[in-house]
Write an enzyme that holds these catalytic residues in place. Structure first.
Site, short mmCIF file in Angstrom:
data_model
loop_
_atom_site.label_atom_id
_atom_site.label_comp_id
_atom_site.label_asym_id
_atom_site.label_seq_id
_atom_site.Cartn_x
_atom_site.Cartn_y
_atom_site.Cartn_z
N LYS A 72 11.50 -68.31 29.38
CA LYS A 72 10.66 -68.25 27.91
C LYS A 72 9.17 -67.63 27.97
O LYS A 72 8.26 -68.56 28.63
CB LYS A 72 10.93 -70.03 27.63
CG LYS A 72 10.01 -70.48 26.53
CD LYS A 72 10.48 -72.08 26.17
CE LYS A 72 9.73 -72.34 24.81
NZ LYS A 72 9.66 -73.84 24.84
N LYS A 129 14.01 -66.15 25.27
CA LYS A 129 13.19 -66.82 24.00
C LYS A 129 11.82 -65.87 24.02
O LYS A 129 11.24 -66.06 24.72
CB LYS A 129 13.24 -68.42 24.20
CG LYS A 129 12.58 -69.31 22.79
CD LYS A 129 12.87 -70.00 22.47
CE LYS A 129 12.08 -71.32 21.86
NZ LYS A 129 11.78 -72.63 22.72
C1 PBG Z 1 9.71 -77.39 22.77
C2 PBG Z 1 9.91 -75.73 21.72
C3 PBG Z 1 9.35 -75.42 21.11
C4 PBG Z 1 10.43 -74.34 20.72
C5 PBG Z 1 11.85 -74.28 21.26
N1 PBG Z 1 11.30 -75.88 21.68
C6 PBG Z 1 8.11 -74.94 21.01
C7 PBG Z 1 7.44 -74.45 21.91
O1 PBG Z 1 7.84 -73.52 22.85
O2 PBG Z 1 5.99 -74.08 21.45
C8 PBG Z 1 9.80 -73.26 19.70
C9 PBG Z 1 10.60 -72.69 18.52
C10 PBG Z 1 11.27 -71.52 17.49
O3 PBG Z 1 9.99 -72.00 17.28
O4 PBG Z 1 11.62 -71.90 16.62
N2 PBG Z 1 9.13 -76.51 24.35
#
Ligand code: PBG
Length: 326
Positions: free
Chosen positions: A196, A249
């Site tokens: 991520k 992601k």
């Molecule tokens: C929680 C989380 C996030 C997203 C999914 N789970 C936000 C982040 O890490 O700031 C992002 C999902 C999206 O942008 O569609 N940590």
């Protein structure tokens, strides 16, 4: 043999032929639709930067799930907007947490017809908006593992089918796996947000989930977009710690990571096509600068072609509608 004997255009002559030799296909079975659940009754707060998406109260989430199932999408990913927040995200760990309540209501109505994935993270539940407990101005890794494990267990107890930690703390898959196993949830799979990235593409989500960090950013825990080897290390560690599905992601700008993950590991790979990817396509489509439907399908196809088995996308319902039309 080469031209003129070889002519690749021969197999592009008509749609039947083109479909026959198509190497990649999207199926509604591969799609997961994210939903945002909030307290109250009959609440529909549209998310302005994500047209068509809303924060929904549980009664309306149930209606939305009916629509999602009707088009053939069989899985949703739940995010919660809690009534109140605290320093550590304890509010996410209780029996009466907003997501826990939503899971019980959805399970009561739909049973095993709908696969429920529960995101595990603290950022929607902390007053400061970071993904864990703050010590000396940064998220403390090992303290955060405690709240993550407690949140995960509570979501599993509520009936979540899959636990999906998105926080990027080191060792969280191991800790969550141990906690689930010790409490009788050894058959609940973990879908780990393994690679991520600290991405600008999450912008609209932070409005959707009210989870923007109040200070600093997430670069001390999420990955540097410059790195690919490091993503393979993250994924390898998560597999070792017990992840059943690994995730990359965002998706669209990280197709090389998806491709590399699928070629390196024998494990299902999920790709999260995030809020910013959705909003860009919606905005350009609304201006008639692009053909929204065509681009939506092309992007989803490219994510599959790169190697993803599963696509998490805010377009899930719309993609399924297009598939049903064909
Ligand atoms: C929680 C989380 C996030 C997203 C999914 N789970 C936000 C982040 O890490 O700031 C992002 C999902 C999206 O942008 O569609 N940590």
């Amino acid at each position: 043999m080469s031209f003129p004997q070889t002519r690749l255009r021969r197999l592009r002559k008509n749609p039947i032929l083109r479909n026959m030799i198509s190497e990649t296909a999207i199926s509604a079975n591969d799609l997961i639709m994210p939903l945002f659940v909030c307290p109250g009754r009959n609440i529909n707060n549209p998310i302005s930067s994500m047209p068509g998406n809303s924060q929904l109260s549980i009664d309306l989430i149930l209606e939305e799930c009916t629509k999602i199932l009707a088009v053939g999408v069989k899985s949703v990913l739940l995010f919660g907007i809690p009534e109140s927040k605290d320093e550590h995200g304890h509010v996410a760990c209780g029996h009466n947490g907003i997501v826990q309540k939503a899971i019980r209501a959805i399970k009561e109505q739909f049973g095993n017809e709908l696969l429920l994935v529960a995101d595990v993270c603290n950022c929607e539940y902390t007053t400061h908006g970071h993904c864990g407990t703050i010590v000396d101005g940064d998220v403390d890794n090992d303290l955060t593992l405690v709240t993550l494990a407690s949140q995960a267990l509570s979501l599993a107890k509520a009936g979540a089918d899959i636990i999906a930690p998105s926080d990027m703390m080191d060792g969280r898959v191991k800790k969550i796996r141990e906690t689930l196993d010790e409490n009788g949830y050894s058959t609940t799979p973990i879908m780990a947000y393994s690679a991520k990235y600290a991405s600008g593409f999450y912008g609209p989500f932070r409005e959707a989930a009210d989870s923007a960090p109040k200070f600093g950013d997430r670069r001390s825990y999420q990955m540097n977009p410059a790195n690919s080897d490091e993503a393979m290390r993250e994924i390898a560690l998560d597999i070792e710690e017990g992840a059943d599905i690994v995730m990359v992601k965002p998706a669209m700008s990280y197709l090389d990571i998806i491709y590399r993950a699928k070629n390196t590991f024998n494990i299902p790979v999920a790709a999260y096509s995030v809020s910013g990817e959705f909003s860009m396509i919606k905005a350009a489509g609304a201006n008639d600068w692009i053909d929204q439907e065509r681009i939506m399908m092309e992007v989803a196809l490219s994510i599959k072609r790169a190697g993803a088995d599963i696509i998490i996308t805010y377009f899930a319902k719309e993609i399924a509608e297009v598939l049903n039309r064909k």
